[in-house]
Design a protein around this motif. Structure first.
Motif, PDB file in Angstrom:
ATOM      1  N   GLN A   1       0.839  -1.191   0.000  1.00  8.46           N
ATOM      2  CA  GLN A   1       0.000   0.000   0.000  1.00  8.46           C
ATOM      3  C   GLN A   1       0.879   1.249   0.000  1.00  8.46           C
ATOM      4  N   ASN A   2       0.318   2.334  -0.517  1.00  7.05           N
ATOM      5  CA  ASN A   2       1.054   3.604  -0.676  1.00  7.05           C
ATOM      6  C   ASN A   2       2.329   3.395  -1.503  1.00  7.05           C
ATOM      7  N   PHE A   3       2.230   2.481  -2.443  1.00  5.06           N
ATOM      8  CA  PHE A   3       3.354   2.145  -3.319  1.00  5.06           C
ATOM      9  C   PHE A   3       3.681   3.297  -4.258  1.00  5.06           C
ATOM     10  N   LEU A   4       2.643   4.062  -4.629  1.00  6.61           N
ATOM     11  CA  LEU A   4       2.823   5.173  -5.555  1.00  6.61           C
ATOM     12  C   LEU A   4       2.532   6.500  -4.850  1.00  6.61           C
ATOM     13  N   PRO A   5       3.349   7.516  -5.065  1.00  4.02           N
ATOM     14  CA  PRO A   5       3.153   8.807  -4.389  1.00  4.02           C
ATOM     15  C   PRO A   5       1.961   9.572  -4.965  1.00  4.02           C
ATOM     16  N   SER A   6       1.353  10.395  -4.146  1.00  2.00           N
ATOM     17  CA  SER A   6       0.189  11.169  -4.573  1.00  2.00           C
ATOM     18  C   SER A   6       0.534  12.124  -5.711  1.00  2.00           C
ATOM     19  N   GLU A   7       1.808  12.523  -5.809  1.00  2.00           N
ATOM     20  CA  GLU A   7       2.233  13.438  -6.874  1.00  2.00           C
ATOM     21  C   GLU A   7       2.120  12.820  -8.265  1.00  2.00           C
ATOM     22  N   ALA A   8       1.922  11.508  -8.328  1.00  2.00           N
ATOM     23  CA  ALA A   8       1.815  10.843  -9.625  1.00  2.00           C
ATOM     24  C   ALA A   8       0.418  10.929 -10.218  1.00  2.00           C
ATOM     25  N   PHE A   9      -0.532  11.503  -9.455  1.00  2.00           N
ATOM     26  CA  PHE A   9      -1.922  11.485  -9.876  1.00  2.00           C
ATOM     27  C   PHE A   9      -2.478  12.889 -10.114  1.00  2.00           C
ATOM     28  N   SER A  10      -3.447  12.938 -10.994  1.00  2.00           N
ATOM     29  CA  SER A  10      -4.160  14.187 -11.251  1.00  2.00           C
ATOM     30  C   SER A  10      -4.916  14.611  -9.990  1.00  2.00           C
ATOM     31  N   VAL A  11      -5.281  15.874  -9.927  1.00  2.00           N
ATOM     32  CA  VAL A  11      -6.081  16.362  -8.794  1.00  2.00           C
ATOM     33  C   VAL A  11      -7.470  16.808  -9.249  1.00  2.00           C
ATOM     34  N   ALA A  12      -7.732  16.792 -10.555  1.00  2.00           N
ATOM     35  CA  ALA A  12      -9.041  17.215 -11.069  1.00  2.00           C
ATOM     36  C   ALA A  12      -9.165  16.793 -12.521  1.00  2.00           C
ATOM     37  N   GLY A  13     -10.403  16.917 -13.044  1.00  2.00           N
ATOM     38  CA  GLY A  13     -10.602  16.756 -14.477  1.00  2.00           C
ATOM     39  C   GLY A  13     -10.863  15.358 -14.968  1.00  2.00           C
ATOM     40  N   PHE A  14     -11.254  14.441 -14.064  1.00  2.00           N
ATOM     41  CA  PHE A  14     -11.601  13.099 -14.515  1.00  2.00           C
ATOM     42  C   PHE A  14     -13.097  12.886 -14.272  1.00  2.00           C
ATOM     43  N   HIS A  15     -13.515  11.659 -14.018  1.00  2.00           N
ATOM     44  CA  HIS A  15     -14.928  11.394 -13.768  1.00  2.00           C
ATOM     45  C   HIS A  15     -15.051  10.245 -12.764  1.00  2.00           C
ATOM     46  N   CYS A  16     -16.226   9.703 -12.616  1.00  2.00           N
ATOM     47  CA  CYS A  16     -16.616   8.643 -11.677  1.00  2.00           C
ATOM     48  C   CYS A  16     -17.262   9.239 -10.422  1.00  2.00           C
ATOM     49  N   GLY A  17     -17.944   8.384  -9.689  1.00  2.00           N
ATOM     50  CA  GLY A  17     -18.667   8.777  -8.493  1.00  2.00           C
ATOM     51  C   GLY A  17     -19.535   7.627  -8.037  1.00  2.00           C
ATOM     52  N   PHE A  18     -20.373   7.887  -7.051  1.00  2.00           N
ATOM     53  CA  PHE A  18     -21.344   6.909  -6.590  1.00  2.00           C
ATOM     54  C   PHE A  18     -22.631   7.096  -7.396  1.00  2.00           C
ATOM     55  N   MET A  19     -23.111   6.029  -8.017  1.00  2.00           N
ATOM     56  CA  MET A  19     -24.270   6.123  -8.910  1.00  2.00           C
ATOM     57  C   MET A  19     -25.507   5.524  -8.231  1.00  2.00           C
ATOM     58  N   THR A  20     -26.599   6.280  -8.209  1.00  2.00           N
ATOM     59  CA  THR A  20     -27.833   5.743  -7.647  1.00  2.00           C
ATOM     60  C   THR A  20     -28.408   4.709  -8.610  1.00  2.00           C
ATOM     61  N   THR A  21     -28.724   3.539  -8.078  1.00  2.00           N
ATOM     62  CA  THR A  21     -29.138   2.419  -8.923  1.00  2.00           C
ATOM     63  C   THR A  21     -30.449   1.778  -8.446  1.00  2.00           C
ATOM     64  N   ASP A  22     -31.252   2.524  -7.685  1.00  2.00           N
ATOM     65  CA  ASP A  22     -32.499   1.954  -7.157  1.00  2.00           C
ATOM     66  C   ASP A  22     -33.387   1.420  -8.281  1.00  2.00           C
ATOM     67  N   LYS A  23     -33.552   2.218  -9.324  1.00  2.00           N
ATOM     68  CA  LYS A  23     -34.450   1.830 -10.415  1.00  2.00           C
ATOM     69  C   LYS A  23     -33.896   0.640 -11.190  1.00  2.00           C
ATOM     70  N   SER A  24     -32.625   0.690 -11.575  1.00  2.00           N
ATOM     71  CA  SER A  24     -32.063  -0.390 -12.381  1.00  2.00           C
ATOM     72  C   SER A  24     -32.049  -1.704 -11.613  1.00  2.00           C
ATOM     73  N   GLN A  25     -31.736  -1.644 -10.322  1.00  2.00           N
ATOM     74  CA  GLN A  25     -31.710  -2.871  -9.532  1.00  2.00           C
ATOM     75  C   GLN A  25     -33.114  -3.446  -9.356  1.00  2.00           C
ATOM     76  N   ALA A  26     -34.096  -2.581  -9.169  1.00  2.00           N
ATOM     77  CA  ALA A  26     -35.475  -3.041  -9.028  1.00  2.00           C
ATOM     78  C   ALA A  26     -35.967  -3.717 -10.310  1.00  2.00           C
ATOM     79  N   LEU A  27     -35.543  -3.191 -11.461  1.00  2.00           N
ATOM     80  CA  LEU A  27     -35.993  -3.736 -12.740  1.00  2.00           C
ATOM     81  C   LEU A  27     -35.225  -4.976 -13.177  1.00  2.00           C
TER      82      LEU A  27
END
Length: 322
Positions: A245-271
């Motif tokens: 763990q922590n094999f790669l330093p934080s300086e190797a990564f972007s700090v903004a400008g990408f995507h992803c998140g938590f997606m609400t899936t109540d409807k898709s899971q129900a269907l």
């Protein structure tokens, strides 16, 4: 039920193909002819109708769509190739989707279409990670793939055909464990919600005869059991591989400008009732898969670190400031 599956020999395509076969549909697959696809196709040649062709060729597409009841369209040029060759990606992703829609309209009995879109259309959500299907898409300005997916959605919605759009989250697969330079483009603080490719395939196949999905935009993600920060996810995966763990330093990564998140899936899971695999189950399966190679990876940790950091332009930029 006759089902056409595009991109059938890709990651999500293969998972979907397995589920369609399990459901005993009459399956036609459409993909580009190359050595890799030919090898995979040999496994299914007695179970499906295989049509080789190019999405950019209207004649090929017309041949594939003819006589089908449902089209599941997963084929796409994805990053990093979509970033390196945006015009080529557009000709396949947008142009190919237009060809499919036109071919569908030309059929005496109009098929329905299930289209796989992407969480990337929402753009950077580091500061607002909970994503609802009703949220307004705002692709990052430099994300050509996301903008192309959004254009495809618009083409499909305005087609006059029956459609369903599945916006896919961060998809994981035991068959895709290599580390891509794209890993550095995601800020470590990003919230991600994985979904196993097998669950995506299940959801796509489950939509074929589901009368409630048409005209719906659905989020396809793993649910609350699959939520984690990218920093935690990366540390866990690197630890499993024997790199620590922590094999790669934080300086190797972007700090903004990408995507992803938590997606609400109540409807898709129900269907569709597709959320079967948890994040912990995925980690355990990865451990089993890499158990033998882990020892050798540990031996070459310094070389692996240097190799990976050489793939990060963020880290190179950081070094130049020192």
């Amino acid at each position: 039920m006759k089902v056409l599956l595009t991109g059938s020999f890709g990651n999500v395509g293969l998972s979907t193909l397995e589920e369609l076969i399990r459901k005993n549909y009459s399956i036609r697959v459409f993909d580009i002819y190359n050595k890799k696809n030919r090898k995979i196709a040999s496994k299914y040649k007695d179970q499906v109708d295989i049509i080789w062709g190019d999405l950019r060729n209207p004649t090929d597409v017309e041949h594939a769509v003819e006589g089908q009841d449902v089209v599941i369209h997963t084929a796409a040029i994805i990053p990093p190739l979509a970033d390196k060759r945006p015009k080529f990606a557009e000709s396949v992703n947008v142009g190919g989707t237009k060809n499919i829609i036109n071919a569908m309209k030309n059929q005496p009995q109009k098929p329905k279409i299930i289209f796989t879109s992407s969480v990337s259309i929402y753009g950077d959500r580091v500061d607002n990670p909970l994503i609802k299907p009703t949220d307004v898409p705002r692709p990052n300005p430099d994300d050509e793939y996301a903008k192309q997916k959004l254009r495809c959605e618009e083409i499909i919605k305005s087609s006059g055909l029956d459609w369903s759009i599945y916006r896919l989250t961060y998809i994981v697969s035991l068959n895709k464990l290599h580390m891509d330079p794209l890993m550095f483009d995601m800020p470590l603080s990003t919230c991600i919600e994985i979904c196993d490719t097998k669950d995506v395939g299940f959801a796509l196949a489950a939509g074929v005869e589901n009368k409630y999905i048409w005209g719906e935009v659905l989020h396809i993600a793993g649910g609350e059991r699959c939520r984690i920060s990218y920093r935690e996810y990366l540390n866990e995966m690197l630890g499993i591989f024997g790199l620590g763990q922590n094999f790669l330093p934080s300086e190797a990564f972007s700090v903004a400008g990408f995507h992803c998140g938590f997606m609400t899936t109540d409807k898709s899971q129900a269907l569709l009732n597709y959320q079967r695999y948890s994040l912990d189950e995925y980690f355990n399966n990865v451990r089993k898969k890499v158990a033998f190679s882990r020892f050798f990876t540990m031996m070459f940790r310094p070389f692996a670190r240097k190799y990976l950091l050489n793939k990060s332009h963020y880290y190179k930029k950081y070094l130049n400031t020192l």
